[in-house]
Scaffold this motif. Structure first.
Motif, PDB file in Angstrom:
ATOM      1  N   TYR A 145      26.485 -16.041   8.056  1.00 10.68           N
ATOM      2  CA  TYR A 145      26.291 -15.262   6.617  1.00 10.68           C
ATOM      3  C   TYR A 145      27.366 -14.545   6.563  1.00 10.68           C
ATOM      4  O   TYR A 145      28.108 -13.865   7.469  1.00 10.68           O
ATOM      5  CB  TYR A 145      24.982 -14.394   6.987  1.00 10.68           C
ATOM      6  CG  TYR A 145      24.814 -13.710   5.687  1.00 10.68           C
ATOM      7  CD1 TYR A 145      23.959 -14.300   4.943  1.00 10.68           C
ATOM      8  CD2 TYR A 145      25.647 -12.513   5.145  1.00 10.68           C
ATOM      9  CE1 TYR A 145      23.403 -13.865   3.609  1.00 10.68           C
ATOM     10  CE2 TYR A 145      24.927 -12.192   3.964  1.00 10.68           C
ATOM     11  CZ  TYR A 145      23.855 -12.630   3.042  1.00 10.68           C
ATOM     12  OH  TYR A 145      23.657 -12.034   1.959  1.00 10.68           O
ATOM     13  N   THR A 147      30.025 -11.966   4.569  1.00 11.16           N
ATOM     14  CA  THR A 147      29.503 -10.826   3.444  1.00 11.16           C
ATOM     15  C   THR A 147      30.702 -10.202   3.351  1.00 11.16           C
ATOM     16  O   THR A 147      31.521 -10.095   4.410  1.00 11.16           O
ATOM     17  CB  THR A 147      28.356  -9.986   3.987  1.00 11.16           C
ATOM     18  OG1 THR A 147      28.225  -8.763   3.042  1.00 11.16           O
ATOM     19  CG2 THR A 147      28.587  -9.492   5.230  1.00 11.16           C
ATOM     20  N   ASP A 149      30.374  -7.034   1.272  1.00  9.40           N
ATOM     21  CA  ASP A 149      29.856  -5.972   0.843  1.00  9.40           C
ATOM     22  C   ASP A 149      29.704  -4.979   2.104  1.00  9.40           C
ATOM     23  O   ASP A 149      29.441  -3.712   1.931  1.00  9.40           O
ATOM     24  CB  ASP A 149      28.827  -6.274   0.103  1.00  9.40           C
ATOM     25  CG  ASP A 149      28.834  -6.960  -1.140  1.00  9.40           C
ATOM     26  OD1 ASP A 149      30.122  -6.751  -1.737  1.00  9.40           O
ATOM     27  OD2 ASP A 149      27.963  -8.040  -1.485  1.00  9.40           O
ATOM     28  N   CYS A 154      31.763 -10.620  10.464  1.00 14.09           N
ATOM     29  CA  CYS A 154      30.846 -11.648  10.047  1.00 14.09           C
ATOM     30  C   CYS A 154      31.671 -13.183  10.656  1.00 14.09           C
ATOM     31  O   CYS A 154      32.866 -12.983  10.308  1.00 14.09           O
ATOM     32  CB  CYS A 154      30.454 -11.662   8.664  1.00 14.09           C
ATOM     33  SG  CYS A 154      31.642 -11.898   7.331  1.00 14.09           S
ATOM     34  N   GLN A 188      21.701 -18.473   2.879  1.00 13.68           N
ATOM     35  CA  GLN A 188      23.009 -18.797   2.210  1.00 13.68           C
ATOM     36  C   GLN A 188      23.611 -20.226   2.340  1.00 13.68           C
ATOM     37  O   GLN A 188      24.267 -20.483   1.400  1.00 13.68           O
ATOM     38  CB  GLN A 188      24.141 -17.654   2.836  1.00 13.68           C
ATOM     39  CG  GLN A 188      25.257 -17.498   2.039  1.00 13.68           C
ATOM     40  CD  GLN A 188      26.373 -16.615   2.784  1.00 13.68           C
ATOM     41  OE1 GLN A 188      26.709 -16.922   4.049  1.00 13.68           O
ATOM     42  NE2 GLN A 188      26.576 -15.538   1.991  1.00 13.68           N
TER      43      GLN A 188
END
Length: 333
Positions: A145, A147, A149, A154, A188
């Motif tokens: 995943y 990201t 934000d 990750c 995702q």
């Protein structure tokens, strides 16, 4: 009076939970305007961060890390889960760490007081658990995943580019009537693979046909049902891109059961290089190989570096995939 939590602060301030967490943990990567908004809301709501949780990341308590895997059907027969467990298991043994495994539907929480850091094998319905770990300031790595934000590291696969590669490969073989069977679009990876398929069609100036997009769930049975719909069309596709090998094998089985030759009548390409699925494929499957084992090992090594403060910034890594040619695809006659 109800105790205010980090979500209340984020909502009132109009920012993400990650931004509130950064302010609470006094990180410098917050814009001044957002920092002032958050501090004003914290004061107004009389929000008190969980100090005991914050302390968890400040000193070594034991030698254990947590691995959180979202619960889904057939998880204990899942190629993905098996590869993740093998990779993390090998890495913790080399690093002399203990591993606490937590399989959850998102309703139960890992006791983070028992671990020094957490690996999430994906984010599927367990967003609140990620938020709680971020709020605690605990070292965290998310796999599968991508990201920007959240203030976490990750490690993911370039699913979008891999799907583009798969469709481009079929186009080079002369196919233009290309169907896809998607994975579960709550993930995702499934969304990225569908978007890659659509982008490749557009770049190759191939018409996007709604009837050629079938929505599956990564499982073989869903692919069997959807493949029957495809081969019964007045103008059936000449190629199928399945978002998992399990679905690709199911598609091949249905084609052969109904007198449709693979690859003579329909070429089929999968995704994973799943040796469990390949054992049941009547035809050697062309597929996209993704480095799940490497992703798991890298995630564990990265988490250990964060815990030992050998790295300060969050890492965001995207691992490349590989097209593996076998016998389930051929040039269009």
């Amino acid at each position: 009076m109800k105790i205010k939590n980090i979500k209340d602060v984020a909502r009132e301030a109009g920012v993400s939970i990650a931004t509130v967490s950064r302010v609470v943990n006094k990180l410098s990567s917050v814009k001044k305007y957002n920092k002032e908004k958050v501090e004003e809301v914290i004061k107004r709501l009389k929000f008190r961060p969980n100090l005991s949780a914050q302390r968890l990341a400040s000193k070594r308590k034991n030698n254990a890390i947590g691995l959180i895997i979202p619960r889904y059907s057939d998880i204990f027969h899942s190629f993905y889960a098996l590869q993740i467990l093998q990779g993390v298991g090998i890495a913790v043994e080399r690093l002399k760490l203990d591993l606490l495994l937590h399989i959850t539907s998102g309703e139960t929480f890992l006791n983070i007081s028992n671990v020094e850091g957490v690996i999430f094998s994906d984010i599927i319905g367990n967003e609140e658990q990620v938020d709680s770990v971020v709020e605690a300031g605990l070292p965290c790595v998310i796999m599968n995943y991508y990201t920007k934000d959240l203030p976490v590291s990750c490690i993911s696969i370039d699913n979008f580019s891999a799907a583009v590669d798969a469709v481009n490969y079929l186009v080079k073989l002369g196919h233009s009537r290309i169907a896809t069977i998607t994975g579960a679009l709550k993930t995702q990876v499934a969304i990225d693979r569908l978007n890659g398929y659509l982008t490749a069609l557009e770049k190759n100036k191939i018409e996007k046909r709604k009837e050629y997009i079938k929505y599956g769930d990564f499982g073989r049975e869903s692919a069997r049902v959807l493949t029957k719909e495809l081969i019964r069309m007045k103008t059936p596709p000449t190629a199928i891109f399945a978002a998992s090998d399990e679905m690709a094998v199911g598609a091949i089985q249905v084609c052969l059961e109904n007198g449709v030759s693979v690859p003579k009548d329909i070429s089929v390409i999968g995704f994973d290089d799943n040796f469990l699925a390949l054992n049941y494929s009547p035809i050697p499957l062309t597929t996209i190989r993704q480095p799940l084992h490497k992703m798991a090992v890298t995630a564990t090594q990265t988490l250990n570096q964060i815990i030992q403060k050998k790295t300060r910034s969050n890492k965001r890594m995207v691992l490349a995939t590989e097209l593996v040619e076998r016998s389930s695809c051929q040039p269009l006659a």
